[in-house]
Write a protein that holds these residues in place. Structure first.
Motif, PDB file in Angstrom:
ATOM      1  N   SER A  54       0.856  -1.184   0.000  1.00  0.00           N
ATOM      2  CA  SER A  54       0.000   0.000   0.000  1.00  0.00           C
ATOM      3  C   SER A  54       0.891   1.232   0.000  1.00  0.00           C
ATOM      4  O   SER A  54       1.995   1.211   0.547  1.00  0.00           O
ATOM      5  CB  SER A  54      -0.932   0.006   1.216  1.00  0.00           C
ATOM      6  N   ASP A 115      -5.504   0.232  -1.105  1.00  0.00           N
ATOM      7  CA  ASP A 115      -4.070  -0.040  -1.120  1.00  0.00           C
ATOM      8  C   ASP A 115      -3.266   1.104  -1.730  1.00  0.00           C
ATOM      9  O   ASP A 115      -2.198   1.444  -1.218  1.00  0.00           O
ATOM     10  CB  ASP A 115      -3.785  -1.318  -1.926  1.00  0.00           C
ATOM     11  N   ALA A 136       0.315   2.749   5.460  1.00  0.00           N
ATOM     12  CA  ALA A 136       0.756   3.001   4.086  1.00  0.00           C
ATOM     13  C   ALA A 136       1.822   4.096   4.068  1.00  0.00           C
ATOM     14  O   ALA A 136       1.616   5.161   4.661  1.00  0.00           O
ATOM     15  CB  ALA A 136      -0.430   3.412   3.218  1.00  0.00           C
TER      16      ALA A 136
END
Length: 401
Positions: A54, A115, A136
């Motif tokens: 991600s 993602d 992320a």
């Protein structure tokens, strides 16, 4: 590999006290009251790690961001990852700051988190955090402001908006009262993409403090002039392989339409873009420290490995012939001389390499819509890339077939 590009320009901050064109101060040495703080950077050196799947990528304008975006799109396609996608086209709100409501409901994930966020947008951290998966990494890319503005000027035909040529613009305009194009294109483009509305009203000290806060927000700020090194740091951050970051350059002008600017013009453009100049110089310092922490010899060897992987990718997929087209918009320009390589191998890998951004975004939208309609049971990694005929149908419907 040392940061020796444009030595005369690199020391110029082109700072302004905010009172007009005559208030500029050249260089830190000439203005000791404005100091860039000692940099505390997150180490780029990694040990054993697991590939991250991600990422939030703030796609800045004319900063080699299309090539970086394509690396993320190819990785996301191969691994069946979900993307933050709008109802249509390939912009998420620009020129307005990103809002999570811009994400199309018909491609929504089960928990409304995704993602990959890789399309053009303006930074809005609170809203971005609503749609990104926890943990992320945050990445963006910057470019030397004078060359960036010259590229913007030519790509977006800005002479038609301002009704002057670039040389006259650099001489005649001050920082106040210069309007942006309706699409948000104009002066201080990088700070605009980073969410700033009127950075020229901020003092140099305020800008530096604000950029330190952005440094805390982003895990990696790439530098376009040090592109291969930037990708090695990205590879290290994401724990990816060299093949994952291999690339071919997308959307470039022919040499005869990319003339070098006189130093005087560059200095004037840095004046007009002084918030961007401070931004760039600050993060270039951060970047230099990351390269030092990574290890210069290790960097040299990994850059060499990347360039060998790039050569293999080019040889497998592309011919040495150029055609004038824009891979971002799928347009063929008569006056912009935007070129791309001709494909010779129509495998999925090679088609994904050169497919126009708008087309690939439509295909991703179609794939994610099918995933959503399956109740999120579809394995997107096994969704085959459609034929060219089928892709044309998808594009005609904007990916919502």
């Amino acid at each position: 590999m040392e940061d020796a590009e444009q030595p005369k320009l690199s020391s110029l901050f082109a700072l302004s006290a905010g009172t007009g064109a005559n208030a500029f101060i050249y260089g830190q040495k000439d203005n000791p009251s404005v100091q860039i703080p000692a940099l505390e950077v997150k180490s780029a050196v990694s040990g054993h790690c697991q590939a991250r799947k991600s990422v939030y990528f703030l796609k800045t304008h004319k900063c080699a961001s299309t090539t970086v975006q394509r690396i993320f799109m190819r990785y996301g396609w191969d691994h069946g990852l979900s993307f933050v996608l709008p109802v249509a086209r390939n912009y998420l709100g620009t020129p307005f700051p990103f809002d999570s409501r811009y994400v199309a409901s018909f491609v929504a994930s089960r928990d409304n988190r995704y993602d990959m966020f890789v399309l053009h947008s303006r930074l809005n951290p609170v809203e971005v955090k609503k749609v990104m998966k926890e943990g992320a990494p945050w990445v963006t890319i910057l470019r030397e402001p004078a060359s960036l503005f010259e590229s913007l000027w030519n790509y977006f035909d800005m002479h038609q908006f301002y009704h002057v040529n670039l040389t006259f613009f650099s001489r005649a305009f001050n920082l106040n009262g210069v309007y942006r194009r309706e699409s948000g294109i104009g002066l201080n483009q990088m700070t605009f993409d980073l969410g700033y509305q009127m950075p020229i009203q901020m003092s140099p000290e305020e800008l530096l403090h604000s950029y330190q806060e952005k440094d805390d927000l982003f895990d990696l700020v790439m530098i376009a002039e040090r592109f291969d090194e930037s990708l090695i740091l990205l590879k290290d951050l994401m724990c990816w392989s060299t093949e994952d970051i291999a690339y071919v350059k997308l959307n470039f002008r022919s040499k005869d339409t990319s003339p070098s600017m006189p130093l005087r013009t560059k200095l004037r453009l840095r004046k007009l873009n002084y918030p961007d100049a401070i931004l760039y110089d600050y993060f270039r310092g951060v970047f230099n420290q990351k390269v030092k922490d990574f290890g210069r010899e290790k960097m040299r060897l990994e850059v060499q490995e990347l360039r060998e992987a790039n050569a293999r990718l080019f040889s497998e997929c592309l011919s040495n012939e150029l055609e004038e087209w824009d891979v971002e918009t799928n347009s063929r320009w008569e006056n912009r001389n935007i070129s791309g390589w001709k494909i010779k191998n129509y495998s999925t890998k090679c088609r994904l390499l050169v497919m126009p951004e708008t087309t690939l975004t439509d295909v991703l939208r179609k794939r994610q819509k099918d995933w959503r309609n399956s109740g999120w049971k579809l394995d997107m990694a096994k969704w085959p890339l459609p034929s060219e005929e089928r892709i044309n149908e998808i594009v005609l419907r904007g990916g919502i077939l």
